[in-house]
Design an enzyme around this catalytic site. Sequence first.
Site, PDB file in Angstrom:
ATOM      1  N   HIS A 284      66.117  -3.522 -29.899  1.00 37.32           N
ATOM      2  CA  HIS A 284      65.056  -2.439 -30.280  1.00 37.32           C
ATOM      3  C   HIS A 284      66.226  -1.325 -30.464  1.00 37.32           C
ATOM      4  O   HIS A 284      66.005  -0.049 -30.902  1.00 37.32           O
ATOM      5  CB  HIS A 284      63.877  -2.045 -29.378  1.00 37.32           C
ATOM      6  CG  HIS A 284      64.175  -1.210 -28.198  1.00 37.32           C
ATOM      7  ND1 HIS A 284      64.576  -2.002 -26.844  1.00 37.32           N
ATOM      8  CD2 HIS A 284      64.492  -0.018 -27.798  1.00 37.32           C
ATOM      9  CE1 HIS A 284      64.832  -1.142 -25.896  1.00 37.32           C
ATOM     10  NE2 HIS A 284      64.874   0.034 -26.512  1.00 37.32           N
TER      11      HIS A 284
ATOM     12  N   ASP B 140      64.341  -9.193 -26.559  1.00 35.17           N
ATOM     13  CA  ASP B 140      64.909  -7.962 -26.984  1.00 35.17           C
ATOM     14  C   ASP B 140      66.385  -7.898 -26.555  1.00 35.17           C
ATOM     15  O   ASP B 140      66.649  -7.026 -25.297  1.00 35.17           O
ATOM     16  CB  ASP B 140      64.057  -6.767 -26.089  1.00 35.17           C
ATOM     17  CG  ASP B 140      64.576  -5.385 -26.475  1.00 35.17           C
ATOM     18  OD1 ASP B 140      65.092  -5.246 -27.520  1.00 35.17           O
ATOM     19  OD2 ASP B 140      64.016  -4.464 -25.784  1.00 35.17           O
TER      20      ASP B 140
ATOM     21  N   GLY C 283      69.193  -1.021 -23.402  1.00 38.73           N
ATOM     22  CA  GLY C 283      70.326  -1.929 -23.936  1.00 38.73           C
ATOM     23  C   GLY C 283      71.172  -1.961 -22.910  1.00 38.73           C
ATOM     24  O   GLY C 283      72.209  -2.640 -23.010  1.00 38.73           O
TER      25      GLY C 283
HETATM   26  C1  4AZ Z   1      62.529   3.467 -23.404  1.00 42.71           C
HETATM   27  O1  4AZ Z   1      61.827   3.952 -23.952  1.00 42.71           O
HETATM   28  C2  4AZ Z   1      62.465   2.980 -21.975  1.00 42.71           C
HETATM   29  N1  4AZ Z   1      61.176   2.741 -17.205  1.00 42.71           N
HETATM   30  C3  4AZ Z   1      63.539   2.436 -21.358  1.00 42.71           C
HETATM   31  C4  4AZ Z   1      63.093   2.036 -19.953  1.00 42.71           C
HETATM   32  C5  4AZ Z   1      61.933   2.153 -19.396  1.00 42.71           C
HETATM   33  C6  4AZ Z   1      60.919   2.620 -20.182  1.00 42.71           C
HETATM   34  C7  4AZ Z   1      61.231   3.053 -21.485  1.00 42.71           C
HETATM   35  C8  4AZ Z   1      61.719   1.784 -18.106  1.00 42.71           C
HETATM   36  O2  4AZ Z   1      63.756   3.422 -23.909  1.00 42.71           O
END
Ligand code: 4AZ
Length: 241
Positions: free
Chosen positions: A65, A111, A202
């Site tokens: 993503h 992902d 990532g």
């Molecule tokens: C994000 O939106 C995202 N708490 C990354 C990690 C987490 C939640 C959202 C995990 O990139």
Amino acid sequence: MRLLAVLILFVITVTPAHAAPRIVGGEVVDDAGEVPWMVALTTSSGHQFCGGALLGPGQVVTAAHCVDDRTPGSITVVGGRLDLRTDGGSTSVAASYELVEGYSTPSRGKDIALLTLAEPMPYRTLPVAAAGVHMNGSVGVVYGWGRQAENDTDKSPLLHKAYVPIMADEQCAATYARYDAQAMFCAGYPDGGIDACIDDSGGPFVVGGRLAGIVSWGIGCARPNAPGVYTRVTTYLNAAS
Ligand code: 4AZ
């Protein structure tokens, strides 16, 4: 006297998550030797939007993503630089990337993306965890330049890390209906407080010095009963033998 002791305890246990909200609830990485394989994904103008790790001199692993709506040439990978305000280390654009067939959104799994760099980087690479390695209950380390609190649009230019335990599959499935134990694992504390957040996506989740997970998704950041969800790397990548 007893009240004072209780107050002091309260301050000690409550302060870290609030006074030092990094990654969320983590700490600054100040030894570059700990993370030679850590990379930042940035736009051509230097805006950091994801993390990643070097698997080979010219190969970076990150989340699907992070890249699927971008062209390879618009992704600049920065290696060997903990403080993104500096121009240390080296940079390379991505020459190409590969996704897993059928990837759609993080909550449906797969992902993960492999980027090939236009210019290889001279840094030590991160080995992949062996399949079948004991994961539940292991404490991993997650690294990133992302938000230090869910609603904090400020982020630090300094790399941060946090120690987070891997949760049992049943516990994760109880929170997330979309949880797929083959494609993902969860890590976090029941009370929240320590987690990856936006723009940490990532980035690597390292167990015993090996890549076990990739920051993928979750509900908010560091909320109680809402652990971070990570791509289960061993499902998609083989450890070098
Ligand atoms: C994000 O939106 C995202 N708490 C990354 C990690 C987490 C939640 C959202 C995990 O990139």
